[in-house]
Design a protein around this motif. Structure first.
Motif, PDB file in Angstrom:
ATOM      1  N   ARG A 122     -15.904  55.187  30.277  1.00 21.87           N
ATOM      2  CA  ARG A 122     -15.348  54.423  31.398  1.00 21.87           C
ATOM      3  C   ARG A 122     -15.423  52.913  31.121  1.00 21.87           C
ATOM      4  O   ARG A 122     -14.473  52.173  31.371  1.00 21.87           O
ATOM      5  CB  ARG A 122     -16.089  54.776  32.694  1.00 21.87           C
ATOM      6  N   GLN A 164     -12.708  52.049  28.616  1.00 20.03           N
ATOM      7  CA  GLN A 164     -11.370  52.101  29.219  1.00 20.03           C
ATOM      8  C   GLN A 164     -11.130  50.941  30.175  1.00 20.03           C
ATOM      9  O   GLN A 164     -10.060  50.321  30.163  1.00 20.03           O
ATOM     10  CB  GLN A 164     -11.171  53.443  29.948  1.00 20.03           C
ATOM     11  N   VAL A 165     -12.113  50.640  31.010  1.00 24.24           N
ATOM     12  CA  VAL A 165     -11.949  49.541  31.974  1.00 24.24           C
ATOM     13  C   VAL A 165     -11.768  48.222  31.225  1.00 24.24           C
ATOM     14  O   VAL A 165     -10.955  47.379  31.605  1.00 24.24           O
ATOM     15  CB  VAL A 165     -13.138  49.488  32.966  1.00 24.24           C
ATOM     16  N   CYS A 166     -12.496  48.066  30.120  1.00 30.15           N
ATOM     17  CA  CYS A 166     -12.367  46.835  29.338  1.00 30.15           C
ATOM     18  C   CYS A 166     -10.961  46.716  28.760  1.00 30.15           C
ATOM     19  O   CYS A 166     -10.323  45.663  28.835  1.00 30.15           O
ATOM     20  CB  CYS A 166     -13.415  46.822  28.230  1.00 30.15           C
ATOM     21  N   GLU A 201      -8.212  48.173  29.856  1.00 32.99           N
ATOM     22  CA  GLU A 201      -7.254  47.963  30.944  1.00 32.99           C
ATOM     23  C   GLU A 201      -7.306  46.521  31.447  1.00 32.99           C
ATOM     24  O   GLU A 201      -6.272  45.931  31.775  1.00 32.99           O
ATOM     25  CB  GLU A 201      -7.534  48.958  32.082  1.00 32.99           C
ATOM     26  N   SER A 202      -8.501  45.952  31.481  1.00 32.71           N
ATOM     27  CA  SER A 202      -8.621  44.564  31.952  1.00 32.71           C
ATOM     28  C   SER A 202      -7.919  43.610  30.995  1.00 32.71           C
ATOM     29  O   SER A 202      -7.285  42.641  31.418  1.00 32.71           O
ATOM     30  CB  SER A 202     -10.086  44.170  32.141  1.00 32.71           C
ATOM     31  N   TYR A 239     -10.244  43.110  38.355  1.00 33.01           N
ATOM     32  CA  TYR A 239     -10.248  44.516  37.953  1.00 33.01           C
ATOM     33  C   TYR A 239     -11.629  44.975  37.494  1.00 33.01           C
ATOM     34  O   TYR A 239     -12.113  46.050  37.882  1.00 33.01           O
ATOM     35  CB  TYR A 239      -9.220  44.727  36.836  1.00 33.01           C
ATOM     36  N   VAL A 240     -12.293  44.159  36.682  1.00 37.06           N
ATOM     37  CA  VAL A 240     -13.605  44.556  36.143  1.00 37.06           C
ATOM     38  C   VAL A 240     -14.624  44.670  37.274  1.00 37.06           C
ATOM     39  O   VAL A 240     -15.395  45.639  37.345  1.00 37.06           O
ATOM     40  CB  VAL A 240     -14.074  43.545  35.070  1.00 37.06           C
ATOM     41  N   GLU A 241     -14.605  43.716  38.175  1.00 35.59           N
ATOM     42  CA  GLU A 241     -15.612  43.733  39.242  1.00 35.59           C
ATOM     43  C   GLU A 241     -15.317  44.831  40.266  1.00 35.59           C
ATOM     44  O   GLU A 241     -16.249  45.406  40.832  1.00 35.59           O
ATOM     45  CB  GLU A 241     -15.741  42.338  39.858  1.00 35.59           C
ATOM     46  N   LYS A 242     -14.050  45.159  40.462  1.00 35.13           N
ATOM     47  CA  LYS A 242     -13.695  46.290  41.319  1.00 35.13           C
ATOM     48  C   LYS A 242     -14.302  47.584  40.766  1.00 35.13           C
ATOM     49  O   LYS A 242     -14.683  48.484  41.498  1.00 35.13           O
ATOM     50  CB  LYS A 242     -12.168  46.417  41.399  1.00 35.13           C
ATOM     51  N   ASN A 243     -14.400  47.646  39.449  1.00 41.57           N
ATOM     52  CA  ASN A 243     -15.003  48.810  38.798  1.00 41.57           C
ATOM     53  C   ASN A 243     -16.505  48.669  38.603  1.00 41.57           C
ATOM     54  O   ASN A 243     -17.120  49.461  37.891  1.00 41.57           O
ATOM     55  CB  ASN A 243     -14.312  49.073  37.462  1.00 41.57           C
ATOM     56  N   ARG A 244     -17.075  47.634  39.193  1.00 42.88           N
ATOM     57  CA  ARG A 244     -18.532  47.409  39.223  1.00 42.88           C
ATOM     58  C   ARG A 244     -19.147  47.189  37.853  1.00 42.88           C
ATOM     59  O   ARG A 244     -20.301  47.542  37.611  1.00 42.88           O
ATOM     60  CB  ARG A 244     -19.235  48.555  39.922  1.00 42.88           C
TER      61      ARG A 244
END
Ligand code: MF3
Ligand code: CO
Ligand code: CO
Length: 247
Positions: A123, A126-128, A130-131, A155-160
């Motif tokens: 995760r 992937q988040v990285c 996508e950001s 986006y990154v902070e929304k994903n904590r």
């Protein structure tokens, strides 16, 4: 002043950017449990020199001793490849390659999962990624540098997850690390206006835990780790501002 590339310079950036991307594709199959980061460095070094007829920019850059950076798990960036560092199943590793061809730099990196990743590692990676792509999508003439950081941060902070503040993207061309500084956090509408012909990197480093970092325990003068030992991921592209948006 942020420099604007001519058509000829842009073509050279395209060529070296493609070589850097091909190198990341080339190394993928070698990233398996049991391989050392020193071996990955040797493979990339040889490929750069013998096959791509290019120069590895990190080697001897401000004293950096190897041709690529290999940053495993809680290493945020600038990990130095070594024969002692053996990859194991479930590790994540960022491979950061920068080539020089015809005087111009191409700088790109991605985080690979070794074998089978855990849920968190997958995760975070992937988040990285996508950001980074959200940051790239904010690039167009008339937008502001702060729009890129804002898109990534939201986006990154929304994903904590948290964003490393001490390192940023950078202008790139004949100079490896040029103006402007491309922050991975910030506010929309702030900073310099983007103009067609600018080239810079976007390269968010994000942590599963807190954003604070420190020097790695090896005290090698390069490797940076998360202070709380949490996992860290990074993805990087070299980007051109075009009339329509980005390339
Ligand atoms: N490629 C890194 C970047 O994205 C810089 C590495 S500098 C080195 O800017 F000396 F550590 F290789
Ligand atoms: Co870079
Ligand atoms: Co890089």
């Amino acid at each position: 002043m942020v420099n604007i590339k001519t058509a000829t310079e842009i073509e050279k950036m395209r060529v070296v950017g493609a070589l850097a991307a091909e190198q990341l594709e080339m190394i993928a199959e070698h990233i398996t449990p049991g391989v050392s980061t020193g071996e990955l460095d040797r493979i990339c070094h040889r490929y750069t020199i013998d096959d791509q007829k290019a120069t590895p920019a990190p080697l001897n850059y401000r004293g950096f001793p190897k041709s690529i950076c290999t940053s495993v798990n809680h290493v945020v960036c600038h990990g130095i490849p070594s024969d002692e560092k053996i990859l194991k199943d479930g590790d994540i590793i960022n491979i950061d390659v920068t080539l020089i061809k015809d005087g111009f730099h191409g700088d790109t990196s991605k985080t690979f999962v070794v074998g089978t990743a855990g849920v968190l590692a997958e995760r975070l990676t992937q988040v990285c990624k996508e950001s980074l792509y959200l940051g790239i999508q904010a690039v167009k003439p008339g937008a502001y540098l702060g729009d890129i950081g804002a898109a990534i941060q939201t986006y990154v902070e929304k994903n904590r997850f948290s964003i490393v503040r001490e390192y940023c993207g950078h202008g790139i061309g004949t100079v490896f690390h040029d103006e402007p500084q491309v922050l991975h956090y910030g506010k929309k509408g702030t900073g310099p206006e983007l103009k067609s012909g600018m080239t810079f990197t976007i390269e968010p480093m994000i942590n599963a835990g807190k954003r604070e970092i420190k020097d790695g325990p090896e005290k090698d003068g390069w490797s940076i780790v998360t202070r709380d030992h949490s996992l860290s991921a990074q993805w990087e592209h070299t980007v051109l501002v075009t009339e329509q948006g980005y390339e």
